[in-house]
Motif scaffolding. Structure first.
Motif, PDB file in Angstrom:
ATOM      1  N   LYS A  57     122.064  40.576  17.514  1.00  0.00           N
ATOM      2  CA  LYS A  57     121.059  39.636  17.011  1.00  0.00           C
ATOM      3  C   LYS A  57     119.656  40.212  17.202  1.00  0.00           C
ATOM      4  N   LEU A  58     119.389  40.749  18.374  1.00  0.00           N
ATOM      5  CA  LEU A  58     118.075  41.306  18.690  1.00  0.00           C
ATOM      6  C   LEU A  58     117.714  42.440  17.729  1.00  0.00           C
ATOM      7  N   PHE A  59     118.632  43.394  17.560  1.00  0.00           N
ATOM      8  CA  PHE A  59     118.341  44.549  16.714  1.00  0.00           C
ATOM      9  C   PHE A  59     118.238  44.167  15.237  1.00  0.00           C
ATOM     10  N   ASP A  60     118.988  43.151  14.825  1.00  0.00           N
ATOM     11  CA  ASP A  60     118.870  42.691  13.446  1.00  0.00           C
ATOM     12  C   ASP A  60     117.468  42.137  13.201  1.00  0.00           C
ATOM     13  N   GLU A  61     116.950  41.369  14.152  1.00  0.00           N
ATOM     14  CA  GLU A  61     115.600  40.823  14.017  1.00  0.00           C
ATOM     15  C   GLU A  61     114.556  41.933  14.079  1.00  0.00           C
ATOM     16  N   PHE A  62     114.794  42.923  14.936  1.00  0.00           N
ATOM     17  CA  PHE A  62     113.843  44.033  15.053  1.00  0.00           C
ATOM     18  C   PHE A  62     113.827  44.852  13.762  1.00  0.00           C
ATOM     19  N   ARG A  63     115.000  45.029  13.185  1.00  0.00           N
ATOM     20  CA  ARG A  63     115.119  45.769  11.923  1.00  0.00           C
ATOM     21  C   ARG A  63     114.320  45.051  10.818  1.00  0.00           C
ATOM     22  N   GLN A  64     114.439  43.736  10.790  1.00  0.00           N
ATOM     23  CA  GLN A  64     113.686  42.961   9.795  1.00  0.00           C
ATOM     24  C   GLN A  64     112.184  43.083  10.031  1.00  0.00           C
ATOM     25  N   LEU A  65     111.790  43.105  11.301  1.00  0.00           N
ATOM     26  CA  LEU A  65     110.373  43.234  11.649  1.00  0.00           C
ATOM     27  C   LEU A  65     109.823  44.586  11.204  1.00  0.00           C
ATOM     28  N   LEU A  66     110.579  45.645  11.441  1.00  0.00           N
ATOM     29  CA  LEU A  66     110.147  46.969  11.007  1.00  0.00           C
ATOM     30  C   LEU A  66     110.077  47.059   9.487  1.00  0.00           C
ATOM     31  N   ASP A  77      98.022  43.044   6.659  1.00  0.00           N
ATOM     32  CA  ASP A  77      99.446  43.344   6.734  1.00  0.00           C
ATOM     33  C   ASP A  77      99.815  43.811   8.139  1.00  0.00           C
ATOM     34  N   PHE A  78      98.992  44.702   8.703  1.00  0.00           N
ATOM     35  CA  PHE A  78      99.215  45.187  10.060  1.00  0.00           C
ATOM     36  C   PHE A  78      99.097  44.042  11.055  1.00  0.00           C
ATOM     37  N   ASP A  79      98.107  43.188  10.865  1.00  0.00           N
ATOM     38  CA  ASP A  79      97.905  42.056  11.758  1.00  0.00           C
ATOM     39  C   ASP A  79      99.105  41.116  11.722  1.00  0.00           C
ATOM     40  N   GLY A  80      99.673  40.929  10.521  1.00  0.00           N
ATOM     41  CA  GLY A  80     100.858  40.085  10.396  1.00  0.00           C
ATOM     42  C   GLY A  80     102.054  40.656  11.124  1.00  0.00           C
ATOM     43  N   GLN A  81     102.211  41.983  11.069  1.00  0.00           N
ATOM     44  CA  GLN A  81     103.315  42.600  11.787  1.00  0.00           C
ATOM     45  C   GLN A  81     103.110  42.478  13.298  1.00  0.00           C
ATOM     46  N   MET A  82     101.858  42.575  13.752  1.00  0.00           N
ATOM     47  CA  MET A  82     101.557  42.374  15.176  1.00  0.00           C
ATOM     48  C   MET A  82     102.025  40.993  15.635  1.00  0.00           C
ATOM     49  N   ALA A  83     101.732  39.974  14.815  1.00  0.00           N
ATOM     50  CA  ALA A  83     102.154  38.614  15.154  1.00  0.00           C
ATOM     51  C   ALA A  83     103.666  38.545  15.268  1.00  0.00           C
ATOM     52  N   GLY A  84     104.368  39.271  14.392  1.00  0.00           N
ATOM     53  CA  GLY A  84     105.830  39.323  14.472  1.00  0.00           C
ATOM     54  C   GLY A  84     106.309  39.977  15.754  1.00  0.00           C
ATOM     55  N   TYR A  85     105.644  41.058  16.153  1.00  0.00           N
ATOM     56  CA  TYR A  85     106.000  41.718  17.414  1.00  0.00           C
ATOM     57  C   TYR A  85     105.794  40.784  18.595  1.00  0.00           C
ATOM     58  N   PHE A  86     104.713  40.016  18.566  1.00  0.00           N
ATOM     59  CA  PHE A  86     104.442  39.080  19.655  1.00  0.00           C
ATOM     60  C   PHE A  86     105.593  38.094  19.810  1.00  0.00           C
ATOM     61  N   ARG A 175      95.231  36.798  21.817  1.00  0.00           N
ATOM     62  CA  ARG A 175      94.839  37.804  22.815  1.00  0.00           C
ATOM     63  C   ARG A 175      95.675  39.070  22.646  1.00  0.00           C
ATOM     64  N   TYR A 176      96.930  38.903  22.300  1.00  0.00           N
ATOM     65  CA  TYR A 176      97.826  40.047  22.061  1.00  0.00           C
ATOM     66  C   TYR A 176      97.312  40.890  20.900  1.00  0.00           C
ATOM     67  N   ARG A 177      97.030  40.239  19.785  1.00  0.00           N
ATOM     68  CA  ARG A 177      96.562  40.962  18.599  1.00  0.00           C
ATOM     69  C   ARG A 177      95.192  41.589  18.841  1.00  0.00           C
ATOM     70  N   THR A 178      94.328  40.883  19.562  1.00  0.00           N
ATOM     71  CA  THR A 178      93.013  41.438  19.885  1.00  0.00           C
ATOM     72  C   THR A 178      93.146  42.701  20.729  1.00  0.00           C
ATOM     73  N   ALA A 179      94.078  42.678  21.684  1.00  0.00           N
ATOM     74  CA  ALA A 179      94.296  43.855  22.540  1.00  0.00           C
ATOM     75  C   ALA A 179      94.716  45.063  21.716  1.00  0.00           C
TER      76      ALA A 179
END
Length: 206
Positions: A57-66, A77-86, A175-179
Motif C-alpha cells: 500500500k505504501l509503495f503504491d501511494e509513493f509510486r502515484q506521488l512520484l 506543480d513542485f509545490d503541489g508535489q511537496m504537499a503530497g510528500y507531506f 512550514r514543511y513547504r516553506t522549509a
C-alpha cells in the motif's frame, strides 16, 4: 466500508506509527482491528505477510506521488508535489526507523526504498534544471552545486517531520513547504521571484 484485510492493514499502520514495526505483536494488531488472533491468521499467515501488505500500500501511494512529477511545468506543480510528500510522510511515520535499518528483515523492501529515494533526488535535480532553463533559477555557479541542493531538498522532504516532532515543534504543511522552498530562494532570478509570488500566499495559509 473497509473489508477485514483492509482494516488489518490500516490498524497495522496506526500501530507501526505508534510503536515501530519491530515492536508490534500480532495480538496488538488483532485487538486494534477488533478481531481474534485466529481470524487475523485467516487473512495473514504471519506478521511478515502483514508488513508486506502495508508496504504494498505504501509503495503504491509513493509510486502515484512520484508520477505527479511535472504534470505542469511550474513552481506550483513542485509545490503541489511537496504537499503530497507531506501527507505521505505524515501518514507513514514509521518509515523513519524502518527506512534505515542496518539489516531489514525484508531485503526487497529496503531495496525498493533505495530505488524510490534515488528517484526522488533525480526528480528534484531535473526540476531544478528545468527551471534554470526557463530563467527562473540562476545558472549553476559551480559544477555539482545543484545536485548538492537536490540532496538537501530531499533530506528536508524526508526528515523534516520526524526532526520537528522530536524537537516538539509545530508540524504543518505550510512550514514543511516553506522549509523546502528556502533551499531554492537564494537562487531565484527576478522572473523566479515573480513566479514564486503567485504561490507564496498559499504557503502562509497552511
Amino acid at each position: 466500508m473497509h473489508n477485514t484485510k483492509e482494516k488489518i492493514v490500516l490498524a497495522s499502520i496506526k500501530l507501526f506509527n505508534e510503536h515501530g514495526v519491530a515492536s508490534v505483536r500480532l495480538q496488538q494488531i488483532a485487538d486494534e482491528t477488533g478481531i481474534s488472533v485466529g481470524n487475523l491468521a485467516y487473512h495473514f499467515r504471519n506478521k511478515e505477510a502483514i508488513v508486506s501488505s502495508v508496504y504494498e500500500k505504501l509503495f503504491d501511494e509513493f509510486r502515484q506521488l512520484l508520477s505527479t512529477y511535472l504534470l505542469t511545468p511550474s513552481f506550483a506543480d513542485f509545490d503541489g508535489q511537496m504537499a503530497g510528500y507531506f501527507e505521505f510522510f505524515k501518514t507513514y511515520r514509521f518509515y523513519i526507523t524502518d527506512l534505515f535499518s542496518a539489516e531489514h528483515p525484508l531485503p526487497d523492501i529496503q531495496a525498493e526504498w533505495e530505488m524510490f529515494m534515488n528517484k526522488m533526488i533525480l526528480q528534484i535535480k531535473n526540476r531544478i534544471d528545468f527551471h534554470v532553463s526557463r530563467g527562473e533559477l540562476l545558472p549553476e555557479s559551480s559544477q555539482g552545486t545543484y545536485y548538492l541542493i537536490s540532496e538537501s531538498i530531499w533530506m528536508t522532504l524526508v526528515f523534516w517531520i520526524p526532526q520537528q516532532t522530536l524537537r516538539r515543534k509545530p508540524v504543518t504543511e505550510g512550514r514543511y513547504r516553506t522549509a523546502v522552498w528556502n533551499h531554492l530562494k537564494p537562487y531565484f532570478t527576478q522572473k523566479g521571484l515573480d513566479t514564486f509570488e503567485l504561490i507564496s500566499p498559499v504557503l502562509s495559509q497552511n
